[in-house]
Design a protein around this motif. Structure first.
Motif, PDB file in Angstrom:
ATOM      1  N   ASP A 210      -5.231   4.580 -14.478  1.00  0.00           N
ATOM      2  CA  ASP A 210      -6.225   5.375 -15.188  1.00  0.00           C
ATOM      3  C   ASP A 210      -5.715   6.795 -15.421  1.00  0.00           C
ATOM      4  N   ILE A 211      -5.145   7.388 -14.349  1.00  0.00           N
ATOM      5  CA  ILE A 211      -4.592   8.739 -14.481  1.00  0.00           C
ATOM      6  C   ILE A 211      -3.436   8.725 -15.474  1.00  0.00           C
TER       7      ILE A 211
ATOM      8  N   ASP B 135      -8.060  -1.017  -6.229  1.00  0.00           N
ATOM      9  CA  ASP B 135      -8.714   0.208  -6.701  1.00  0.00           C
ATOM     10  C   ASP B 135      -7.704   1.337  -6.861  1.00  0.00           C
ATOM     11  N   HIS B 136      -6.778   1.451  -5.912  1.00  0.00           N
ATOM     12  CA  HIS B 136      -5.783   2.520  -6.001  1.00  0.00           C
ATOM     13  C   HIS B 136      -4.874   2.334  -7.204  1.00  0.00           C
TER      14      HIS B 136
ATOM     15  N   VAL C  33      -5.557   0.754  -9.918  1.00  0.00           N
ATOM     16  CA  VAL C  33      -6.351   1.021 -11.127  1.00  0.00           C
ATOM     17  C   VAL C  33      -6.480   2.518 -11.343  1.00  0.00           C
ATOM     18  N   GLN C  34      -6.716   3.252 -10.243  1.00  0.00           N
ATOM     19  CA  GLN C  34      -6.823   4.699 -10.395  1.00  0.00           C
ATOM     20  C   GLN C  34      -5.506   5.303 -10.895  1.00  0.00           C
TER      21      GLN C  34
ATOM     22  N   ASP D  26       0.835  -1.200   0.000  1.00  0.00           N
ATOM     23  CA  ASP D  26       0.000   0.000   0.000  1.00  0.00           C
ATOM     24  C   ASP D  26       0.871   1.250   0.000  1.00  0.00           C
TER      25      ASP D  26
ATOM     26  N   PHE E 244       1.416   8.310  -6.330  1.00  0.00           N
ATOM     27  CA  PHE E 244       0.592   9.496  -6.591  1.00  0.00           C
ATOM     28  C   PHE E 244       1.383  10.799  -6.600  1.00  0.00           C
TER      29      PHE E 244
ATOM     30  N   ASP F 233      -9.141  -2.925  -1.940  1.00  0.00           N
ATOM     31  CA  ASP F 233      -8.992  -1.477  -1.884  1.00  0.00           C
ATOM     32  C   ASP F 233      -7.700  -1.039  -2.560  1.00  0.00           C
TER      33      ASP F 233
ATOM     34  N   THR G 229      -4.672   8.594 -18.948  1.00  0.00           N
ATOM     35  CA  THR G 229      -5.203   9.891 -19.335  1.00  0.00           C
ATOM     36  C   THR G 229      -4.059  10.834 -19.702  1.00  0.00           C
TER      37      THR G 229
ATOM     38  N   ARG H 270       4.487   3.646 -17.154  1.00  0.00           N
ATOM     39  CA  ARG H 270       3.426   2.691 -17.438  1.00  0.00           C
ATOM     40  C   ARG H 270       3.966   1.269 -17.448  1.00  0.00           C
TER      41      ARG H 270
ATOM     42  N   ASP I  49       0.758   4.032  -2.834  1.00  0.00           N
ATOM     43  CA  ASP I  49       0.453   5.422  -2.480  1.00  0.00           C
ATOM     44  C   ASP I  49       1.554   6.360  -2.931  1.00  0.00           C
TER      45      ASP I  49
END
Lengths: 371, 371, 371, 371, 371
Positions: B284-285, B277-278, B280-281, B196, B203, B274, B288, B243, B200
């Motif tokens: 995703d960013i 999900d992080h 994946v986010q 985790d 980001f 959980d 983008t 990536r 984290d």
């Protein structure tokens, strides 16, 4: 810039410090710095309804509210919290409704990706469906996006919004209307209705882009407007952001449609299928728009190239015709002592030679399809 | 260049000689050349903890440590090894904790693709979960990437890092904090916490790129900066490398979330969802960002084309207007003996003809939207 | 051109005549024309090994070899055939080891796509695993590719190579080494080891391309080298060919890892998982390279466009400044009889006008960011 | 144009009138207009074979043939019909062999997408496997494509071709050859053999394109040939058409390989796996070709851009050097009365100034890497 | 513009107000504003048929029709409603045939994405299959698209069209024809027939585009037509819209083919497989067209670039040859007092120098392949 809720390229993430404990437990909330959101009073509204009766009131004395129990007749209680800055209130609610710490963490982080998490199934965790979605609106021609967090229990729905003001007033009206199907439904049907309103609200946004796209197309095909390139770029980018917001919502609805969870009634799941069709249609239109914009960008590039081609053709034709003439004129302007051609008909001959060159050139251009 | 851990295009692989035996058995380690890593002292730290008690100490006398047993109260032992150059120590640990030879090989090869391998299930192989991941940080504006290898046993966690210094200090703090949830959890929960923290930590890296991307966009749209092309290229490339590092991590977490392994408790798997999900986010960013950069490159190309077009238009207009005038001026500068037009008003007539040509040309350009 | 084994765009396929019978039966081999391969002596080597003992010898008298049986102590027999031109030998082996006609056909056709076919399962067909793969090497800066066919029986491994010389000498060494894990393993473990060597051998090839890619990038960003376009093209193409060769190998290993076949031991399948990770990593690096090359091609194109833009800007500035000056100079060079301006200060006025035009133009360019 | 069977962009579909009844029943055939195909005599050939015996004869008296039964010894009967214009014959066959109306419709429509339909399974419908495929050949450098429809019953194979002449003569030869494996096989093995011939026939077509591709590449890299763009375009298009024809054939074979149908023997399905490998290889080569062509188009575009760049550079250098010189020459050619510089050394000074300008310019260009 | 049914980029969606209740219940219909469709009389036609008998009549007295029951002999009743503006009639039908509120909502919204929804399965909901599809026609060279909604009950089919006039007249004819297979079939077979007609009707539309595409290709390759770019753009866009309309229809048919619903007979599902093949073929052709158009756009861009290149080459050659000549001519036209070269052979020397320059330049161009 001024709008903190504007949908834009994500560059700031409200993530906790790396290495911090996962999840936010109720007793941690009072130690937390409040999220960087526009400060303001937090407004809590409670709606209790049953087929026969409805009661709707704002909560002024939060402590008293927490102590009180719901009226016995209430079949569904919907608690809506506008604003995430009052961590005390959230702590109290999290305790009372046994919200999972991971869910509370996601709820406070307003850049969470839309998702649906099911908790429960084993005795010690309360059965909850936790849904994060985004409410997308157009405000002054700009995309405005707000994170909406929904907790669904057996008879209770909790909704958290970033700030007051939403698109759910028609739903409140329907709850008030005696005999409306919504009042007969259970809590999960309320959640469906809330999601349905959010999805339906995307279509006016799409209409806005559809109109702009049509204008853009006319401009590109007309080829007149100078700064069309930036408009295409902006369009592309906004559609990309919109798609980024919609795509996970599609997953959420798809999951809800297939999920078997004790808080989700069978009827609601049938309606979710219809909702899923709407999300798919929205995505479908969005993808079509994106393809059209991409096509416009290509067409624009080709148009620019074509125009350049034409400009160069005109320049080339004029230059190529006149350059030899210029040379001839220059030659006969030379100041040599012994200039051989002091011929009487020199000037007419010069003119004829010029014409011959011009006609020869033009003929050559004609044959090569330049003019 | 100076930083051996910088995330860059892989061109050197620490693979063994083709045809060599697969896996590295403990007794082979002393014959091996140490991996080409910055030499330095290997630091081993041991943390034993239980809900009631915690003990944390660096290992100075490695031999003694190997002989010793863990305290009886210890519910989880976390051994962290900084540096892969002391093959003796790794050999001793591999023997003591029955690490699989293939895992040891991957651990020593610092270019291994992130992955999760489950060993065990049959009696003769010890049940172990072996995870390889990458810790990504920004150091002086550059992506720094370090391979982290994690072994998870029933009550033991072994972590191997390429070099000292990590992002896990907050976790060590939480272990020290009496009553923290981490101390109540089992070994797999510690592994989740470590992963985790790594996720984290991505980001802030993404935020850095988000900021650069916004600057880049302003520059592209402004169209002023000359060497923007190289910046776009660099941006594209770094996002590609990022990536490449993130994608397999997503697979690892997805696998851990779904895997049923005896060392992985049910609670931990809920938390892994959980974490997934992080990741994946983050992906995703990142995607983008990549799309935005690709769009910027296209917009930049079109901008350059547009500017070229405008330059050529100005050049063409000026040339096309003046070329015939020049020819006329040249013609009347010719030194023929018998120049027919010795007309009194020749010069004013010339000027009028010039003006007529200019106005005719300008009118033509106007009609064709050139100016 | 000279190298018949060079990896290149496939344009010749060693397919049989359309409509011919499928499969090649042993008794047909003597009627077949030998495949168009560099003729040369076919070399057969036999290695018998068991944990305790090993025997390795070339086969000189093929007939005698066929009649003989393997020593009783031998747990694995590996027969390696270098060269596919001696159809008699292949016929004899096909008969002795009951090779499937379709497999023999694929083996003789040296452009077969890598694949793994399982035969057997029912009584009348011998249980065999038939694997076709490609050994890729760099020879004098060029990709060299050789088809390797492997038959795996219960205790026998047959390998067919197009020509002598391979990368398996370290494996032979390990077989010779008393106590090596390979000697303890069964026949399928030998096959794994052979495939592992082939896959490991791809990494030096990738390193070669990684280095070239870095050089290429420096050249593109520097923008100096003239024929960089062709180098990019060549790079793209070679990576495409490499990918075309690697992709089916990935499928083969994936299939072997999942396949349950009586000739494939459980231990070997565990090792195949590790091998699969290596192939995936190779593919991953290759795809990254391909993306980088594609990015380089785009950057190169934009660089060229940028330079063109700059060139045109200089040309346009100079032309636009001097064209009106030229016209003025030409005008005052005209030979009219009655030239109005016989003014005393004509020349200084002319110079001043010229300067005014130059400064006006330069100011205009400045304002429009041309210079 | 002249060749009605040339593989081209589909623009005419032999679909029935929208709203017409689906399927064509035998009794409707005589009312149908014959398909728009080159008229000509329809040729029916019948081959009966068994391991021991074979009989092959053309059918002259169709009525008599329909009344007759097959010889008792015949294990497989293959009826081949060349030409689809005699609807009477097709009607009779459809009745006799109970062909499904939907299949008859597809068979008569010569633009049907290759497919495999299984009929039967329930008592009232005869068990049939209906396969539509395309026979692709090169005729005078052009792709020629013919629809082949195959019906497979338990002991009977019906094949319909658009026109006489096919690639199956070697198969007929093998049927004639005593002891060939084909004669021992059942009807489904014959179908496999027919499909195998069709697939094998694609490889010479691919070789043709491989050769053209290599020539094209040499031309693109050489950069000399003027109309290379159209050749790339044509190549792209033909490969697209070829792919469009091959892709569904891949699906057909894949389906046959997996399908369990009572008319399909187990042995045949093993062989179908091999056939599938061949189709996949053909597709693989085709996709590689397509990627290479796409790469060539890009390289060509870049080459053109590069050349343009070079041309403009030469033009710009020459123009920029000479334009100021021209102006100076023009200035000194002016006819002012009071020309200030009647200096003695004016001309040498002029020459020196010119040289200074030239060297200055050239130096500037050198520094900016133009020349 | 004039045609409200023209297939175009969707920019207006007939969605209800966000937050409104989902579904439209019969008793709400009279409060609804009628959809924005061309007003006009609503025409209701009823066809009852059985193998033996058929009755077809328009409904004039709607009230009476609702009270009446179908004749006892009728095996299938097909009610076709042209026009959606009479909400009263729709309300009455929705009540009588128990149509689901969500279906009624979709039916009135004429921009619904084609889909198939199955209702029923549990006792309180009537078993219905609800299909939305689009009828695509060419009207005056423009794509015309109409939403068709079909309800299938056990023995009843309801079809709703936006406006009168359809492509189903041949089907009505077939119902009238005694002994037609349609009359023997059940209600689901009628639905299949209706869908089949809609799908078959796409092929003439595709033919239209195929023809235009061929013309376009000739124009692009010819390179003469000036506004070809816009035609390519229009073509691309229309094919995109067509694809957008076809794609969900493919899903609908695929779903119907696999769906097991009590209203769908087994025979009909067999026919649906055939229909699915047709839709797939239509999609396949459409995708091929789209790829060809994309290829044309690229080829066009390259052609334009090529032509620009050629134009610039001519311009450059002429300029480069004449610019030095011009300078020489200008130089000798200067009015210096002391002009050094008062040489006798100055002019012939000048001419020779000019020729030398010309030949030198041309030679240089030849060597560099410019001319």
């Amino acid at each position: 810039m001024a709008n903190p809720r504007e949908l834009k390229l994500p560059t700031r993430f409200g993530k906790r410090i790396p290495g911090a404990a996962p999840g936010i437990y109720p007793d941690q909330l009072d130690k937390l710095a409040p999220p960087k959101l526009p400060a303001g009073p937090v407004k809590v509204t409670v709606i209790d309804y049953a087929p026969e009766q409805v009661e709707m009131h704002g909560v002024l004395d939060f402590e008293a509210f927490l102590q009180s129990h719901r009226p016995a007749w209430s079949s569904v209680r919907w608690i809506n919290i506008d604003g995430l800055t009052d961590l005390k209130a959230i702590e109290a609610l999290a305790k009372k409704y046994e919200l999972h710490p991971l869910a509370v963490e996601d709820l406070l982080n307003t850049t969470t990706r839309p998702k649906a998490d099911a908790y429960g199934g084993d005795p010690q965790v309360a059965a909850r469906l936790f849904i994060i979605t985004r409410m997308i609106e157009l405000k002054q021609e700009r995309l405005d996006s707000e994170q909406i967090s929904i907790f669904l229990g057996h008879k209770t729905v909790l909704t958290f919004q970033e700030s007051p003001g939403d698109i759910w007033d028609p739903i409140r009206g329907r709850i008030n209307a005696r005999g409306s199907r919504l009042r007969v439904g259970d809590a999960s049907f309320l959640v469906y209705t809330l999601l349905d309103a959010i999805v339906d609200n995307i279509f006016p946004v799409l209409e806005h882009y559809g109109d702009r796209l049509e204008d853009l197309e006319i401009d590109v095909v007309g080829g007149r407007k100078p700064d069309i390139l930036l408009e295409i770029h902006r369009m592309k980018r906004e559609l990309l952001l919109l798609r980024r917001a919609l795509w996970p919502m599609r997953d959420v609805v798809h999951q809800l449609q297939g999920e078997r969870h004790e808080c989700l009634s069978e009827t609601t799941r049938t309606y979710m299928t219809d909702l899923y069709d709407h999300v798919v249609q929205a995505m479908d239109i969005l993808e079509t728009y994106r393809e059209v914009v991409a096509g416009l960008a290509e067409t624009h590039l080709s148009t620019v190239n074509n125009r350049l081609n034409e400009i160069m053709k005109v320049l080339a034709v004029i230059s190529v015709v006149f350059i030899p003439l210029n040379f001839m004129a220059g030659m006969f302007g030379m100041n040599f002592e012994r200039f051989p051609w002091k011929w009487e008909h020199a000037f007419p001959a010069f003119l004829i030679a010029c014409l011959a060159i011009v006609f020869g050139m033009v003929g050559w251009f004609r044959r090569h399809d330049w003019i």
